[in-house]
Write a protein that holds these residues in place. Structure first.
Motif, PDB file in Angstrom:
ATOM      1  N   THR A 124      -4.421   2.530   2.095  1.00  0.00           N
ATOM      2  CA  THR A 124      -5.300   1.692   2.916  1.00  0.00           C
ATOM      3  C   THR A 124      -5.442   2.172   4.353  1.00  0.00           C
ATOM      4  O   THR A 124      -6.542   2.213   4.892  1.00  0.00           O
ATOM      5  N   ASP A 153      -8.725   1.089  -2.169  1.00  0.00           N
ATOM      6  CA  ASP A 153      -7.495   1.506  -1.487  1.00  0.00           C
ATOM      7  C   ASP A 153      -6.305   1.242  -2.414  1.00  0.00           C
ATOM      8  O   ASP A 153      -6.404   0.461  -3.368  1.00  0.00           O
ATOM      9  N   ASP A 200      -9.767  -2.243   2.020  1.00  0.00           N
ATOM     10  CA  ASP A 200      -8.591  -2.790   2.712  1.00  0.00           C
ATOM     11  C   ASP A 200      -7.952  -3.984   2.017  1.00  0.00           C
ATOM     12  O   ASP A 200      -7.267  -4.784   2.663  1.00  0.00           O
TER      13      ASP A 200
END
Ligand SMILES: [Zn+2]
Length: 366
Positions: free
Chosen positions: A15, A72, A132
């Motif tokens: 991330t 991510d 994210d």
């Protein structure tokens, strides 16, 4: 399909490595260049990578289906060359992020590609890839909520669990940071003058952990602690991070207030608390039940029995969309096990039925 998943898994994307996650977003984008879709790449902010929004508007521009995949992973760069190389062992495919959630994101994109090419969706479909999720979706949350408000249904490609079950309810998640500040002193010569930040925090930790109430589905966890400078110094500083899980909004408000309202045990030590509920609870509504039964019927046509789990403790971006009242199904990704570990793997035998399930949903929801 396995080859495609390998390409995605071998593009590591932790991330907080913006360049790495953007390489992954590039790869997704290159996989849709031939499709009759509109692609919007929203630049990242606050150090995170871009969001990618792919729209198949063959069915018009009204309220449609929103698919959510995060691209991510929790695994640092080097996991692939180290403890978790991409490899096949019988029915298992191993690799960083393979289960959570590149396997599921890839199979959903494959279903989306088929439907976009055939023009066979009854509703407009928007596919969002976000950068994210593993840190709470700080920069994608607004975009997700904006798209969800326009959607009739949301499908989330987080991993399946317990033998292919999907997810229709998730606990809400709270996060808190607590700092204690005491008075430093020499631990030998001036012990009585000191006020220990660690001693105060130790009492706070027990108070927080004691809030756990399994019958109500409430859990509190102090997952990180740091403090002190040397064995012979009464510590001035201590810090902890707290994780809270709740089943419903009322419990979220109640326990958020309890944690934010903690008072010092020792008046000589300052206690500062920040944070709050991060993901609202994803409660199974009547509309979610209808959507689940529809998915079950689609699965039956394909030839398998689809079940859902009891409320799971793990949060996802589905929490945001379900809390807005948009019927949301989650856990539509690959089956397997070991999320966030060095034995993370997906099951090859789940790829085909779940691709067909996603395709069936896109073609039948209206
Ligand atoms: Zn995930």
């Amino acid at each position: 399909m396995i080859e495609g998943i390998r390409r995605w898994v071998e593009t590591e994307s932790p991330t907080r490595d913006r360049a790495a996650v953007n390489r992954m977003i590039d790869l997704v984008q290159s996989d849709v260049t031939e499709l009759p879709v509109a692609v919007e790449r929203v630049p990242g902010r606050d150090g995170f990578a871009d969001n990618l929004i792919i729209r198949n508007q063959a069915a018009g521009r009204g309220a449609g289906i929103l698919i959510l995949s995060h691209i991510d992973t929790v695994h640092p760069i080097g996991t692939l060359a180290g403890p978790l190389p991409f490899r096949r062992d019988g029915d298992r495919l191993y690799g960083p992020g393979l289960f959570d959630m590149k396997g599921g994101a890839y199979l959903a994109l494959e279903a989306f590609r088929q439907v976009a090419k055939a023009g066979s969706a009854k509703l407009p479909v928007t596919f969002m890839f976000t950068p994210d999720e593993e840190v709470g979706s700080p920069t994608s949350r607004n975009l997700i909520e904006t798209e969800a408000k326009r959607a009739r249904y949301v499908l989330v490609t987080e991993p399946a669990r317990d033998g292919g079950k999907i997810v229709t309810a998730r606990k809400g998640v709270g996060r808190f940071e607590i700092r204690t500040t005491g008075v430093p002193a020499h631990s030998g010569a001036r012990h009585q003058d000191g006020r220990s930040a660690i001693k105060e925090m130790a009492r706070q930790i027990l108070a927080i952990e004691d809030m756990t109430d399994y019958p109500r589905g409430v859990t509190t966890t102090v997952g990180i602690i740091s403090g002190g400078t040397a064995p012979n110094v009464i510590p001035q500083h201590c810090h902890i991070s707290v994780d809270l899980r709740v089943c419903d909004e009322a419990a979220g408000a109640e326990f958020e207030a309890k944690i934010l309202g903690l008072e010092p045990f020792d008046a000589g030590v300052k206690v500062e608390i920040s944070g709050g509920m991060n993901r609202p609870p994803f409660e199974k509504s009547a509309a979610i039940d209808v959507l689940f039964r529809h998915a079950q019927a689609v699965a039956r046509q394909i030839g398998f029995d689809l079940q859902h789990t009891e409320m799971t403790g793990g949060g996802s971006d589905g929490n945001f969309t379900a809390a807005l009242g948009v019927p949301t199904l989650d856990g539509l990704g690959i089956d397997g096990d070991g999320a966030h570990t060095e034995w993370e793997h997906g099951l090859i035998s789940s790829i085909e039925p779940r691709t067909l399930l996603m395709r069936g949903l896109l073609e039948t929801l209206q």
